[in-house]
Design a protein around this motif. Structure first.
Motif, mmCIF file in Angstrom:
data_model
loop_
_atom_site.group_PDB
_atom_site.id
_atom_site.type_symbol
_atom_site.label_atom_id
_atom_site.label_comp_id
_atom_site.label_asym_id
_atom_site.label_seq_id
_atom_site.Cartn_x
_atom_site.Cartn_y
_atom_site.Cartn_z
ATOM 1 N N TRP A 228 37.219 26.212 37.612
ATOM 2 C CA TRP A 228 36.409 27.432 37.569
ATOM 3 C C TRP A 228 34.947 27.083 37.826
ATOM 4 C CZ3 TRP A 228 32.542 27.135 34.005
ATOM 5 C CH2 TRP A 228 32.739 26.334 32.874
ATOM 6 N N GLY B 117 31.603 31.819 41.149
ATOM 7 C CA GLY B 117 32.826 32.179 40.443
ATOM 8 C C GLY B 117 34.101 31.720 41.134
ATOM 9 N N GLU C 219 30.729 32.544 36.671
ATOM 10 C CA GLU C 219 30.798 33.868 37.293
ATOM 11 C C GLU C 219 29.508 34.662 37.103
ATOM 12 O OE1 GLU C 219 34.301 35.986 36.117
ATOM 13 O OE2 GLU C 219 35.620 34.368 36.785
#
Length: 113
Positions: free
Chosen positions: A94, A39, A97
């Motif tokens: 990113w 994440g 996650e």
């Protein structure tokens, strides 16, 4: 001659606050490493800008990279690879996650970066 071996998917760290960079093989002008993200993203305003070229393969998870001068984000899924020439400014927008993102990165020097 000693053989070196291992598994990219063995002992993958989960839920760590920092990315993990694990060298797998290093020789003059060459470094191969496993990167595990959970994440994480590059800090705001931070850009990687290496003197070496980098070839990266996304093994598991997912991620998106931002590349200076390119519009939008380069989304990567398992099996996707990307070649980043030397001095190509890029950042991680990113990483997944919900599961570890495992990368295989090959950093190298040489003609035709």
């Amino acid at each position: 001659m000693a053989l070196e071996h291992g598994s990219l998917l063995a002992d993958v760290p989960v839920n760590l606050a920092e990315e993990v960079f694990q060298p797998l093989l290093a020789r003059p002008g060459l470094k191969i490493e496993r990167i595990v993200s959970n994440g994480q993203a590059s800090p705001a305003g931070f850009w990687y800008n290496s003197a070496q070229a980098e070839w990266v393969l996304l093994v598991s998870g997912s991620a998106a990279l931002e590349i200076e001068g390119k519009e939008g984000r380069h989304v990567m899924r398992p099996g996707d690879w990307l070649h980043l020439p030397a001095q190509c400014r890029h950042r991680v927008a990113w990483t997944d996650e919900g599961q570890p993102t495992v990368w295989l990165a090959v950093h190298y020097e040489g003609v035709g970066n």
